[in-house]
Motif scaffolding. Structure first.
Motif, mmCIF file in Angstrom:
data_model
loop_
_atom_site.group_PDB
_atom_site.id
_atom_site.type_symbol
_atom_site.label_atom_id
_atom_site.label_comp_id
_atom_site.label_asym_id
_atom_site.label_seq_id
_atom_site.Cartn_x
_atom_site.Cartn_y
_atom_site.Cartn_z
ATOM 1 N N UNK A 69 -9.121 -5.195 -3.610
ATOM 2 C CA UNK A 69 -9.138 -6.000 -2.378
ATOM 3 C C UNK A 69 -7.740 -6.025 -1.754
ATOM 4 N N UNK A 70 -6.706 -6.115 -2.598
ATOM 5 C CA UNK A 70 -5.330 -6.131 -2.083
ATOM 6 C C UNK A 70 -4.974 -4.791 -1.450
ATOM 7 N N UNK A 71 -5.370 -3.708 -2.130
ATOM 8 C CA UNK A 71 -5.053 -2.380 -1.606
ATOM 9 C C UNK A 71 -5.758 -2.150 -0.273
ATOM 10 N N UNK A 72 -6.995 -2.579 -0.200
ATOM 11 C CA UNK A 72 -7.768 -2.414 1.042
ATOM 12 C C UNK A 72 -7.065 -3.149 2.187
ATOM 13 N N UNK A 73 -6.577 -4.345 1.902
ATOM 14 C CA UNK A 73 -5.877 -5.128 2.911
ATOM 15 C C UNK A 73 -4.590 -4.419 3.354
ATOM 16 N N UNK A 74 -3.827 -3.902 2.388
ATOM 17 C CA UNK A 74 -2.566 -3.213 2.702
ATOM 18 C C UNK A 74 -2.833 -1.991 3.582
ATOM 19 N N UNK A 75 -3.832 -1.197 3.179
ATOM 20 C CA UNK A 75 -4.111 0.047 3.892
ATOM 21 C C UNK A 75 -4.646 -0.238 5.293
ATOM 22 N N UNK A 77 -4.046 -2.830 7.147
ATOM 23 C CA UNK A 77 -2.954 -3.328 8.006
ATOM 24 C C UNK A 77 -2.013 -2.206 8.408
ATOM 25 N N UNK A 78 -1.979 -1.116 7.620
ATOM 26 C CA UNK A 78 -1.028 -0.027 7.881
ATOM 27 C C UNK A 78 -1.540 0.947 8.944
ATOM 28 N N UNK A 79 -2.777 1.427 8.751
ATOM 29 C CA UNK A 79 -3.258 2.514 9.620
ATOM 30 C C UNK A 79 -4.098 1.945 10.754
ATOM 31 N N UNK A 116 3.722 8.037 5.933
ATOM 32 C CA UNK A 116 3.905 7.537 4.573
ATOM 33 C C UNK A 116 4.790 6.297 4.553
ATOM 34 N N UNK A 117 5.815 6.293 5.395
ATOM 35 C CA UNK A 117 6.804 5.210 5.313
ATOM 36 C C UNK A 117 6.199 3.864 5.705
ATOM 37 N N UNK A 118 5.282 3.860 6.675
ATOM 38 C CA UNK A 118 4.640 2.602 7.061
ATOM 39 C C UNK A 118 3.875 2.003 5.888
ATOM 40 N N UNK A 119 3.212 2.872 5.109
ATOM 41 C CA UNK A 119 2.501 2.372 3.922
ATOM 42 C C UNK A 119 3.499 1.859 2.888
ATOM 43 N N UNK A 120 4.578 2.611 2.721
ATOM 44 C CA UNK A 120 5.584 2.235 1.723
ATOM 45 C C UNK A 120 6.146 0.841 2.004
ATOM 46 N N UNK A 121 6.411 0.538 3.282
ATOM 47 C CA UNK A 121 6.923 -0.785 3.652
ATOM 48 C C UNK A 121 5.977 -1.880 3.174
ATOM 49 N N UNK A 122 4.687 -1.698 3.423
ATOM 50 C CA UNK A 122 3.715 -2.726 3.030
ATOM 51 C C UNK A 122 3.518 -2.771 1.519
#
Ligand SMILES: *Cc1c(COP(=O)(O)O)cnc(C)c1O
Length: 469
Positions: A69-75, A77-79, A116-122
């Motif tokens: 659930x956390x990963x889904x939220x991060x991804x 919010x990123x893309x 990649x960097x936008x994901x890395x930030x989150x």
């Protein structure tokens, strides 16, 4: 999933543990113990997914210690269309000769590194929050990496960025992009010297272990494993966008410097994506082209690295290349350790026998491009298709056109927009490159930067003072 080192000397670790790590303790690079294998039915189920949905499905295979659930939220919010300019995130366009361009440069800094960097930030913000830690990123940039990192980390909890760049040597556009950021956690330091001087200061600070530990100094360089994983996603998406069924194959042509981008393509292919060939395109700095043609790897020093008009590929020691070599030698960490001992001794190595034996298994070919090729390609694509491509993407298109086989679908990865490299576009086309909406007047915004001599002690003092405030 657990991660090991390419040099065989690291106890298996989880994704969250290697996320904040630079080099492995044995000097190698982290890689999964094995690559997840994608079945045909999975591929069929993935074809219709949105970019964020697909990113979740792929990254969860690698980041198994982050709750889903956390990963889904991060991804998710990123893309987003807000960050990457369209719902498609990575749309494709077809040139009149059938080449497919995969657009990867519609993020905040107009280069593929945002993907990649936008994901890395989150991810950093999430993992640091869980661990109750903070991180101070110290980096050196000649242009694209620094801006991508700053736009990804701006305003993030628990993270500060100290980015060194050579004073007066970036393009006015690149300078304005970085220095106009007014966020309290972003610090630009212009160094009176070259990019190598900046890099030397970063290394000197990294080697001051007491300072590094006291101030939680970290990096975001291209050997970071999460950056590679994030890039695997767009090879799948690019495949789906360029084909109409999973019975088809495509080849990818990738402008390369540090081998980070195409390393993700290699991993996608090893996971079972129907990739016919991976075409590596270099500029005049052709160490990788030489390797894939001859099997000899002969990295060069700074003195033998040319300054070119595709500057983000002016690299003669491709750090991520070690990940591919690990697979090429049958995942033998001791063998990789010995090979890099030869590299460090200035000898390089020859893997021509292994490369010939494994040609079909890995599918790599390569070519190179020069300044004249770059200008000719920019002109030809503009004249025939009315599309202005940047200098790095032009290197890819040049090599793809040269190596394409009859009936082969080749997807060329767009690595930046031409607005970043206006001088060369003017040289080729005698006019300014198109500028995407929202970037008008960028150079007129107030800039925040300090200028120092090339002296690690000055940089350390600045970090100390800033963090004490
Ligand atoms: C970083 C970069 C490259 C090279 O990518 P690698 O992953 O280092 O091979 C190519 N083009 C542009 C515009 C870049 O910023």
């Amino acid at each position: 999933m657990k991660y090991i080192s390419t040099r065989g000397g690291m106890q298996p670790q989880s994704f969250s543990d290697i996320l904040l790590m630079g080099l492995a303790p044995d000097g190698g690079l982290a890689l999964p113990e094995s690559y997840p294998q994608i079945s045909r039915s999975q591929l069929d189920a993935w074809r219709g997914l949105s970019y964020a949905e697909l990113a979740f499905e792929i990254i969860r295979l690698f980041a198994t210690d982050i709750p889903e659930a956390d990963l889904k939220d991060i991804v998710s919010r990123t893309y987003t269309a807000a960050v990457f300019g369209s719902e498609a995130i990575t749309p494709v366009k077809r040139l009149s000769d059938g080449l497919v361009i995969l657009e990867l440069s519609n993020g905040p800094t107009l280069a593929f590194k945002d993907m990649a960097m936008q994901l890395l930030g989150n991810l950093f913000e999430y993992v640091l929050g869980k661990k109750g830690q903070s991180l101070n990123i110290l980096g050196a940039t000649s242009g694209d990496t620094g801006s991508a990192a700053e736009y990804a980390m701006r305003g993030k909890q628990g993270i500060s960025v100290f980015m060194l760049s050579p004073d007066g040597l970036m393009s006015p556009f690149q300078r304005a992009q970085m220095f106009s950021l007014q966020d309290a956690n972003i610090h630009n330091i212009a160094i009176k010297g070259m990019f190598d001087d900046c890099q030397d200061i970063v290394k000197a600070v990294q080697n001051d272990h007491a300072f590094k530990a006291k101030y939680q100094i970290g990096t975001v360089n291209s050997i970071n494993w999460a950056r590679v994983v994030a890039q695997v996603v767009y090879y799948f998406k690019g495949y789906f966008n360029a084909t109409s069924s999973n019975d088809e194959q495509v080849s990818f042509c990738v402008p390369s410097g540090n081998f980070g981008n195409v390393c993700a393509g290699h991993i996608a292919r090893q996971m079972g994506l129907p990739v016919q060939r991976l075409i590596v395109a270099t500029n005049e700095n052709d160490v990788l082209d030489e390797f894939f043609r001859t099997g000899a790897y002969r990295p060069r020093g700074t003195a033998n690295t040319y300054v070119t008009s595709s500057p983000s590929m002016d690299i003669s020691k491709a750090s991520n290349f070690e990940r591919f070599v690990f697979d090429l030698v049958g995942r033998d960490g001791a063998a990789v350790k010995a090979l890099w001992a030869d590299v460090d001794a200035g000898k390089g190595f020859d893997l021509s026998a292994k490369l010939a034996e494994a040609a079909d298994k890995f599918g790599f070919v390569s070519g190179k491009s020069s300044h004249a090729d770059r200008l000719a390609t920019i002109r030809a694509v503009d004249a025939t298709d009315g599309v202005v491509v940047d200098t790095h993407t032009a290197d890819g298109i040049k090599v793809a056109r040269e190596l394409r086989l009859p009936g082969e679908t080749v997807v060329c990865l767009e690595t930046a927009l031409p607005a970043k490299f206006a001088d060369t576009i003017r040289e080729a086309l005698d006019r300014d490159p198109p500028r995407p909406a929202g970037f008008d007047g960028l150079e007129d915004l107030p800039q925040k930067v300090v200028v120092f001599d090339a002296d690690a002690a000055k940089v350390k003092a600045f970090v100390e003072q800033t963090l004490a405030q």
